[in-house]
Design a protein around this motif. Structure first.
Motif, short mmCIF file in Angstrom:
data_model
loop_
_atom_site.label_atom_id
_atom_site.label_comp_id
_atom_site.label_asym_id
_atom_site.label_seq_id
_atom_site.Cartn_x
_atom_site.Cartn_y
_atom_site.Cartn_z
N ASP A 118 0.85 -1.55 0.19
CA ASP A 118 -0.33 -0.06 0.14
C ASP A 118 0.99 0.95 0.21
OD1 ASP A 118 -1.37 2.50 0.96
OD2 ASP A 118 -3.84 1.08 1.51
N MET A 119 0.79 1.71 -0.95
CA MET A 119 1.82 3.43 -1.56
C MET A 119 1.96 4.53 -1.04
SD MET A 119 4.41 2.89 -3.05
CE MET A 119 6.01 3.18 -3.49
N ARG A 120 0.84 4.55 0.26
CA ARG A 120 -0.06 5.59 0.46
C ARG A 120 0.70 4.82 1.95
NH1 ARG A 120 -5.39 6.20 -0.15
NH2 ARG A 120 -5.28 4.54 0.11
N MET A 121 0.97 4.25 2.44
CA MET A 121 0.78 3.67 4.25
C MET A 121 2.57 3.82 3.74
SD MET A 121 -1.77 0.35 4.62
CE MET A 121 -0.49 0.07 6.63
N GLN A 122 3.79 3.10 3.14
CA GLN A 122 4.57 2.98 2.68
C GLN A 122 5.38 4.51 2.71
OE1 GLN A 122 6.92 0.37 2.25
NE2 GLN A 122 8.47 1.45 1.56
N GLN A 123 4.23 5.67 2.81
CA GLN A 123 5.32 6.92 2.05
C GLN A 123 4.77 7.31 3.61
OE1 GLN A 123 3.18 8.96 -0.54
NE2 GLN A 123 4.49 11.24 -0.01
N MET A 124 4.59 6.66 4.48
CA MET A 124 4.10 7.29 5.51
C MET A 124 5.26 6.90 6.35
SD MET A 124 0.08 6.78 7.50
CE MET A 124 -0.05 8.28 8.97
N ALA A 125 4.95 5.66 6.27
CA ALA A 125 5.83 4.91 7.33
C ALA A 125 7.32 5.78 7.00
CB ALA A 125 6.30 3.30 6.68
N GLU A 126 7.85 5.97 5.37
CA GLU A 126 8.95 7.09 5.58
C GLU A 126 9.21 7.61 5.98
OE1 GLU A 126 10.85 5.65 1.59
OE2 GLU A 126 9.95 2.94 1.72
N SER A 127 8.09 8.64 5.95
CA SER A 127 7.66 9.58 6.62
C SER A 127 8.00 9.93 8.12
CB SER A 127 7.13 11.09 5.83
OG SER A 127 5.71 9.91 6.37
N LEU A 128 7.39 8.74 8.28
CA LEU A 128 7.75 9.44 10.04
C LEU A 128 8.93 8.40 10.84
CD1 LEU A 128 3.96 7.09 10.44
CD2 LEU A 128 4.67 9.45 11.08
N LEU A 129 9.19 7.53 10.74
CA LEU A 129 10.86 7.18 10.63
C LEU A 129 11.13 8.58 10.42
CD1 LEU A 129 11.39 3.48 9.26
CD2 LEU A 129 11.34 4.32 10.93
N GLY A 130 11.71 9.09 9.06
CA GLY A 130 12.73 10.06 8.85
C GLY A 130 13.72 9.82 9.31
N GLU A 131 14.60 10.93 9.63
CA GLU A 131 15.91 11.04 8.89
C GLU A 131 16.44 10.09 9.92
OE1 GLU A 131 17.58 12.08 6.53
OE2 GLU A 131 15.94 12.84 6.03
N ALA A 151 9.37 -0.55 5.12
CA ALA A 151 10.13 0.28 4.57
C ALA A 151 11.63 0.66 5.76
CB ALA A 151 9.24 1.76 4.91
N SER A 152 12.32 1.14 5.22
CA SER A 152 13.88 0.74 5.00
C SER A 152 14.50 1.96 4.62
CB SER A 152 14.60 -0.63 4.46
OG SER A 152 15.95 0.18 5.61
N ARG A 153 15.21 3.01 5.99
CA ARG A 153 15.56 4.51 5.17
C ARG A 153 17.24 3.48 6.78
NH1 ARG A 153 12.62 8.43 3.39
NH2 ARG A 153 13.60 9.37 4.47
N PRO A 154 18.25 4.56 6.17
CA PRO A 154 17.75 5.15 4.76
C PRO A 154 18.29 4.54 3.91
CG PRO A 154 20.59 4.99 5.33
CD PRO A 154 19.60 4.65 6.42
N THR A 155 17.47 5.01 2.60
CA THR A 155 16.95 4.79 1.08
C THR A 155 17.80 5.28 0.10
OG1 THR A 155 14.94 4.41 -0.20
CG2 THR A 155 15.36 6.08 1.08
N PHE A 156 16.96 4.71 -0.73
CA PHE A 156 17.89 6.24 -2.12
C PHE A 156 16.94 5.41 -3.67
CE2 PHE A 156 17.94 1.68 -2.08
CZ PHE A 156 17.42 0.66 -4.06
N ASP A 157 17.76 6.79 -4.47
CA ASP A 157 16.54 6.21 -5.44
C ASP A 157 17.05 5.65 -6.49
OD1 ASP A 157 14.98 6.85 -7.67
OD2 ASP A 157 15.64 9.74 -7.59
N PRO A 158 16.76 4.48 -6.95
CA PRO A 158 16.47 3.45 -7.81
C PRO A 158 16.73 4.13 -9.39
CG PRO A 158 14.06 3.09 -7.40
CD PRO A 158 14.65 4.13 -6.50
N ASN A 159 16.38 5.39 -9.53
CA ASN A 159 16.29 5.98 -10.58
C ASN A 159 17.81 6.50 -10.96
OD1 ASN A 159 13.93 6.13 -11.57
ND2 ASN A 159 12.85 8.00 -10.43
#
Lengths: 616, 370
Positions: free
Chosen positions: A246-259, A278-286
């Motif tokens: 669920d991308m919305r939840m994924q986004q939420m999880a990543e932003s809650l982890l923050g830095e 979710a795992s942070r820190p992350t990278f841009d696959p592009n």
């Protein structure tokens, strides 16, 4: 008379010699014919093959990779057109000049180009020099094409991740197949410079989503210009993937982890669907998919925060107090302990000449099992460990799937450690010491787990014991037939606990949130059950005892754990959260779990989209 | 005047054979460059047709003027030719490291081609006139006649024409009558000198000439560079096979893998398109030309006519052997065009004029008195 005769005889001599000249020339022609016979008739096939090799080039037709969607049809990976520059070594006239020109026009380091040219064994196979040329660069190259034979710009599709770094770890990235990979069976027979998945689902499902390459056979002239097409084998695009994410939840999880560094996993307790990974820190696959320079790659790999590591399944942490779920189960299933067994907690426990402390100075007083879980009483669990011994705990931990791969459809999963006497003997070549069990009983010591394993175990505790294999890809749409093929949920067996054990666990874990250490996870809209954990880092114990948290250097601070499920009476979602080096689990990890659970249950209550499999 | 209605005076078989070879040349040039030349100029085959037209005029002129009359001015003509060769070194157009051409507007004129005919004429005249047979008269003096031209051509440098010059000299000396014993001594002497001469020749060669000779032995030393011409020519010929690939499928020439397909390597183009059988037919045409030319020389009225015809024959024969030999990899690559087939104004016109000289000799053989 005599003069005439002499002249006449002289003339005859001239004529005779002339015949030799004629003979010589005709013999010469004969000799040339013999040589011609040799070249054209004896060696004809050989030279014809050489001439074919001169004129025929094959160009790979790259298939479009399959698309990737989340559970709501949100696009996670697609393909965009891109200008790629290819080079055919055989057509190069001047290597030095070419390397210099590429440096001038595109800024490619001269030395790197020459190294690549030297590495290329099959000189007629085009190699990718640079992907994603800008329009300006493409125009520059086209303008110099006549001076640079062997270069060819091809419009191809480039992998694109519209969500940027979101979910980068689980999606993975793509890259040119490496020589080592070409030896693996999964990548056998792929043409050089094929794009393959290097990580994440891009790698696991590569065979399905990469499609089948086509081939165009063209005739070229001496300059390498295409003259006509001799034959075409069309490419087949790859299959599309539909994730359970669920991308919305994924986004939420990543932003809650923050830095902060850490990981969040959320599973559907009824089928093992991965809702968040979710795992942070992350990278841009592009960035990683577009061909990196050596310097940028070096920078990513040597980053001390290891952005490429997917902590959700590769981070191995001590579980801390979340492990008490396992230890409590072991105790309740054993005849040496019962739910009514009481222990007086004085704040410490003596084993041999070592004193183990409770997290609460002065202790909790008299505790039974329910109270010990709710208050996360360490001394109570020290006593369990002391009574049961390590092997009983290890067996129960394995029932919950710890120490083994969860079987998620992602590469490079790690399994953590479930210590036992056998394990210690095998790995450390030493006997197990009874004192070591005491640390393990509160999730410290040798025991390590991954957040994904904890999420799977929590889901099993919640749903009455079904151990699901986490399912990240729910369905695949085959491009060839347009048919949607669902990947059914799979379980790995059940956790063989008695019903009353589950009942007590459910009651106690709900109590953790309503009246215990997990109060920060209490929600107004849904009843949440959970367990906090505060995992000590390896070098931290000495610094830590009795000091103020803020004074501890960041890398020695505790990892904050929280595992949860909801709704408490009819669970549908299980969550595991870890935040590295931040402090207490109840303080830092519980709110993240609560926010995700509320989001999930709120949305799925109002519109039941996630159950509507027909809308893929 | 020329009486073309008299079959005995005008050799129709000879003309037909020559026309056949010229036509094969034009077709081969057309197949390499069917379109307009770069810069939107006239297509090469059309230009070649124009050269053949001019060559026809030269051919008719060479028949019309009695060769005895020509021979009377042989020394003057040769001297003029030497001056022109000296001038080309000073005023000529330089291209690819050699100074061989005069630029006359759009036309490049290569005097060394014409110089070959002048040498034939002067040597024929000399040997026809000389009475005594001795080393000095038979070898040294004609050698001194040849040498200035040879040196001027080497200076350009034009290795191919210089070799033609040497060959014309040697064959004229042999035909005019060097005894077998003298010939043997000459060969012995030359081969003793060779190691010293080799040193001199090798060091005086340009780099590209040395590379050509080295890559001749093994084109694979540098298949994409110096050995490229030799290798691609060999591939073109070999790929032709027994029956040839036809005009459309001859990829070596059509796709320009074979360089210089219209000039020095026109034979390779033809061999790829027509195969072994086709080349045999072409060789038969050349053999017929050699046969008819030597027949004309044989039946010449006087030693001058015989020697003139023999000189022309050996000039054309030598170019044929060396050009075909180099495209097949038997000789190193030296820039010698294939007579009557290669594209080029000077070579076409000169070769056709040379054929005219042959018919000139034939035409005068029955005119006992004039």
């Amino acid at each position: 008379m005599s003069k005439f005769t002499t002249q006449h005889e002289d003339f005859k001599n001239l004529q005779r010699r002339l015949l030799y000249l004629r003979l010589g020339l005709l013999l010469g022609l004969l000799f040339l014919s013999v040589r011609l016979w040799y070249l054209q008739v004896v060696k004809g096939d050989y030279y014809r093959a050489l001439s074919e090799q001169n004129r025929i080039r094959t160009v790979d037709l790259k298939p479009a990779r399959g698309l990737i969607f989340d559970r709501h049809g949100e696009l996670l990976a697609n393909n965009v057109p891109s200008f790629n520059l290819y080079l055919t070594v055989e057509d190069i006239r001047d290597r030095e000049g070419l390397a210099a020109a590429l440096e001038d026009l595109l800024g490619l380091p001269r030395a790197e180009t020459k190294k690549r040219l030297a590495l290329q064994a099959r000189s007629y196979v085009p190699i990718l020099v640079k992907a994603g040329l800008t329009l300006r660069e493409a125009a520059l190259i086209e303008g110099h094409r006549l001076d640079l034979p062997g270069l060819r710009i091809q419009a191809e599709s480039q992998r694109n991740y519209p969500q940027g770094s979101l979910g980068g770890h689980l999606l993975g990235y793509v890259g040119e197949v490496s020589p080592e990979q070409q030896d693996e069976p999964a990548f056998a027979g792929l043409p050089q410079s094929s794009m393959v998945g290097k990580a994440g689902v891009e790698k696991t499902y590569d065979r399905m989503i990469r499609g089948t390459a086509g081939e165009k056979t063209i005739e070229v002239d001496a300059r390498g210009n295409e003259r006509k097409t001799v034959g075409v084998v069309e490419q087949t695009p790859g299959d599309d993937l539909y994730l359970s994410l669920d991308m919305r939840m994924q986004q939420m999880a990543e932003s809650l982890l923050g830095e902060e560094a850490g990981a969040v996993v959320a599973l559907d307790t009824t089928n093992g669907d991965v809702l968040v990974l979710a795992s942070r820190p992350t990278f841009d696959p592009n960035t990683l998919s577009r061909g990196l320079t050596a310097a940028v790659w070096e920078q990513i790999v040597t980053d001390p925060r290891h952005p490429l590591t997917n902590r959700a399944l590769q981070g191995q942490y001590p579980p801390g107090s979340t492990f008490k779920i396992v230890v409590a189960s072991a105790a309740l299933e054993s005849d040496k302990w019962s739910s009514d067994t009481k222990v007086r907690c004085t704040g410490s426990f003596q084993s041999g000449n070592h004193t183990f402390r409770d997290w609460k100075k002065g202790g909790h007083g008299v505790m039974d099992m329910d109270q010990a879980i709710v208050n996360s009483c360490d001394v109570y669990f020290y006593n369990i460990g002391h009574r049961l011994g390590i092997d009983a705990i290890a067996e129960t931990a394995r029932w919950f799937g710890l120490g083994q791969p969860t079987g998620i459809d992602l590469p490079s999963e790690r399994v953590g450690i479930v210590p036992s006497t056998e394990w210690k003997q095998r790995v450390r070549k030493e006997p197990w010491y009874a004192g070591e069990t005491i640390s393990v009983a509160i999730g410290q010591g040798y025991v390590t787990v991954t957040p994904l394993q904890m999420a799977v175990a929590t889901a099993a505790a919640a749903n009455g014991g079904t151990l699901y294999k986490p399912r990240l890809v729910r369905a695949v749409r085959e491009r060839a037939t347009s048919r949607l093929r669902e990947i059914p949920p799979q379980d790995r067996g059940t956790v063989p606990l008695q019903d009353r054990t589950f009942a007590l666990l459910h009651e106690a874990l709900h109590g953790v949130v309503t009246r215990g250490t997990g109060g920060r996870a209490r929600s107004k809209i849904v009843e949440i059950a959970g367990k906090t954990g505060t995992a000590q880092t390896v070098g931290a114990r000495a610094v830590q005892t009795g000091t103020n948290h803020e004074a501890v250097p960041k890398q020695f601070r505790d990892h904050a754990w929280f595992v949860a499920y909801a709704p408490a009476d009819a669970p549908r979602i299980a969550v595991a959260v870890i935040v590295e080096n931040i402090g207490h689990g109840g303080t830092f990890a519980a709110p993240i779990a609560k926010a995700l659970i509320e989001e999930y249950l709120k949305v799925s209550d109002t519109d039941d989209r996630h159950q509507n499999t027909g809308q893929f | 005047m020329i009486d073309i209605r008299t079959p005995d005076n005008f050799e129709w078989r000879f003309v037909l054979v020559a026309m056949g070879i010229l036509a094969v040349g034009v077709i081969s040039i057309y197949s390499v460059a069917p379109g307009p030349a770069p810069g939107g100029q006239t297509p090469l085959y059309a230009k070649q047709l124009a050269w053949i037209l001019i060559g026809t005029l030269a051919f008719l002129a060479a028949i019309a003027i009695d060769y005895h009359k020509l021979a009377r001015h042989a020394y003057v003509l040769y001297a003029v030719m030497l001056i022109v060769l000296a001038l080309v070194l000073v005023m000529g157009k330089s291209s690819r490291g050699a100074q061989r051409w005069f630029s006359l507007g759009p036309i490049a004129f290569q005097p060394s081609e014409v110089a070959k005919l002048a040498l034939v004429l002067v040597l024929a005249k000399y040997f026809a006139d000389v009475q005594r047979s001795g080393w000095v008269q038979r070898v040294i003096v004609p050698g001194l006649l040849t040498l200035p031209g040879l040196l001027l051509i080497l200076k350009q440098p034009d290795l191919g024409t210089a070799m033609s010059f040497t060959f014309i000299f040697v064959s004229m000396v042999l035909v005019s009558g060097l005894h077998a014993k003298a010939l043997g001594m000459g060969i012995l002497f030359t081969s003793m000198l060779f190691p010293f001469a080799w040193e001199l020749i090798w060091t005086s060669l340009h780099d590209y000439q040395r590379e050509r000779i080295l890559t001749f032995w093994d084109p694979m030393i540098d298949p994409a560079g110096k050995g490229y011409h030799a290798l691609q020519a060999r591939i073109a010929i070999g790929a032709g096979g027994l029956l040839g690939k036809g005009l459309d499928e001859a990829t070596q020439s059509r796709l320009k893998f074979l360089p210089e397909g219209h000039t020095d390597f026109v034979f390779a183009v033809f061999a790829e398109q027509w195969g072994f059988i086709g080349v045999l037919v072409l060789f038969l045409l050349f053999a017929a030309l050699i046969f008819l030319a030597s027949e004309i020389a044989f039946k010449a009225r006087d030693p001058l006519g015989l020697l003139l015809a023999a000189g022309v024959l050996s000039t054309l024969g030598f170019c044929l052997m060396v050009n075909v030999g180099m495209t097949m990899g038997i000789f190193p690559i030296v820039g010698i065009p294939l007579p009557l087939m290669s594209y080029g104004g000077t070579t076409t016109v000169t070769s056709m004029a040379a054929l005219g000289l042959l018919l000139n000799v034939k035409r005068r053989r029955l005119t006992l008195f004039y």
